[in-house]
Write an enzyme that holds these catalytic residues in place. Structure first.
Site, short mmCIF file in Angstrom:
data_model
loop_
_atom_site.label_atom_id
_atom_site.label_comp_id
_atom_site.label_asym_id
_atom_site.label_seq_id
_atom_site.Cartn_x
_atom_site.Cartn_y
_atom_site.Cartn_z
N LYS A 165 0.84 -1.20 0.00
CA LYS A 165 0.00 0.00 0.00
C LYS A 165 0.87 1.25 0.00
O LYS A 165 0.53 2.26 -0.64
CB LYS A 165 -0.93 -0.01 1.22
CG LYS A 165 -1.84 1.22 1.32
CD LYS A 165 -2.80 1.36 0.15
CE LYS A 165 -3.64 2.64 0.23
NZ LYS A 165 -4.72 2.57 1.20
N LYS A 191 -1.37 11.37 6.08
CA LYS A 191 -1.15 10.29 7.04
C LYS A 191 -0.45 9.13 6.35
O LYS A 191 0.54 8.58 6.86
CB LYS A 191 -2.48 9.82 7.62
CG LYS A 191 -2.35 8.70 8.66
CD LYS A 191 -3.52 7.75 8.66
CE LYS A 191 -3.46 6.77 7.53
NZ LYS A 191 -4.46 5.68 7.62
#
Length: 289
Positions: A173, A241
């Protein structure tokens, strides 16, 4: 049919849990920090809402989670009334949160010690992908656990692949987000340049999207970017984030990410413009100030 719990009913989790019922035919129990949302989900899909992660997880074959960050994940797993304290031996916990590889390995070790299994399985595809059940799911874990979980995950996934041991899904990811960051900045600069050059942006994109410059971002975001519309999609604060996770991991493994680090500073500027909740394609807005 399996007995499944789903923890975290945000813009992603709410439809993902719904697909487990409507497409998967599973018996689903949900937990959400805001109890009213869990109750609303249960009323819509006919499942059950539990008051704590532990009560949601008790007796389930699979427990899925999709929460905000490492701390949120620890809270619903190993924290007070967390799912890990109630899971059955042999059950499988599937974490769809975008979190660090470090916390994935930590929770995998905790799960193994307690006699159940863990898969880190972050997703890509955004809110639309969750709602349409066509997410890409990147998994880390043991092959035998993945083989059991893949058919359940398939209720909301178009692509689901095991990339390696615990933490590999999160690392993949990170690669995804690194690539997207550079693509969106390149697309923003291209559209900005086309405008300054007096070109018809839509005509330009219609042409170059048929060649080597084509990308999902180009196909799906160029029109809204050209119109200056950013009040939808994957928020800048969420991307920052994710990029912070990428940059922290790069410091650990020695990878050089100069473009990613630069694009993160650009997103910081967008936040200062009031764009924390704007779509990530709002990098163009920074160029057009």
């Amino acid at each position: 049919m399996a007995k499944v719990a789903f923890i975290g009913l945000g813009v992603m989790g709410f439809p993902m849990a719904g697909h487990l019922v409507t497409k998967g035919g599973h018996e689903v129990t949900v937990y959400n920090r805001t109890a009213a949302k869990a109750q609303a989900w249960a009323e819509k899909f006919g499942g059950r809402a539990a008051p704590t992660p532990a009560e949601a997880a008790a007796g389930q074959d699979f427990v899925m989670a999709c929460v905000g960050n490492d701390d949120d994940l620890r809270a619903v797993t190993t924290g007070a009334d967390g799912a890990f304290g109630a899971m059955s031996r042999g059950a499988i916990f599937v974490d769809h949160t975008t979190a660090s590889a470090e916390v994935a390995r930590e929770l995998d070790a905790a799960a193994s010690k307690a006699g159940f299994h863990f898969i880190d399985a972050p997703v890509s595809g955004g809110q639309a992908g969750a709602e349409n059940g066509v997410l890409t799911v990147m998994c880390g874990g043991r092959p035998e656990d993945f083989a059991k979980a893949e058919p359940v995950i398939g209720a909301y996934a178009r692509m689901c692949k095991l990339l390696g041991p615990a933490g590999s899904g999160q690392l993949t990811k990170m690669v995804n987000q690194i690539c997207i960051a550079g693509l969106v900045e390149g697309l923003s600069e291209g559209i900005h340049f086309a405008k300054k050059a007096g070109l018809d942006v839509n005509a330009v994109i219609d042409t170059i999207s048929k060649g080597a410059a084509q990308s999902w971002q180009m196909e799906n975001r160029h029109k809204t970017m050209n119109d200056g519309k950013y009040d939808f999609g994957f928020a800048v604060e969420w991307m920052r984030k994710d990029l912070s996770i990428c940059l922290a991991e790069a410091r650990r493994n020695g990878a050089s990410l100069p473009v990613t680090a630069l694009v993160d500073t650009f997103y910081a500027e967008v936040e200062k413009m009031g764009g924390r909740r704007w779509d990530t394609s709002s990098l163009l807005a920074r160029l057009e100030r």
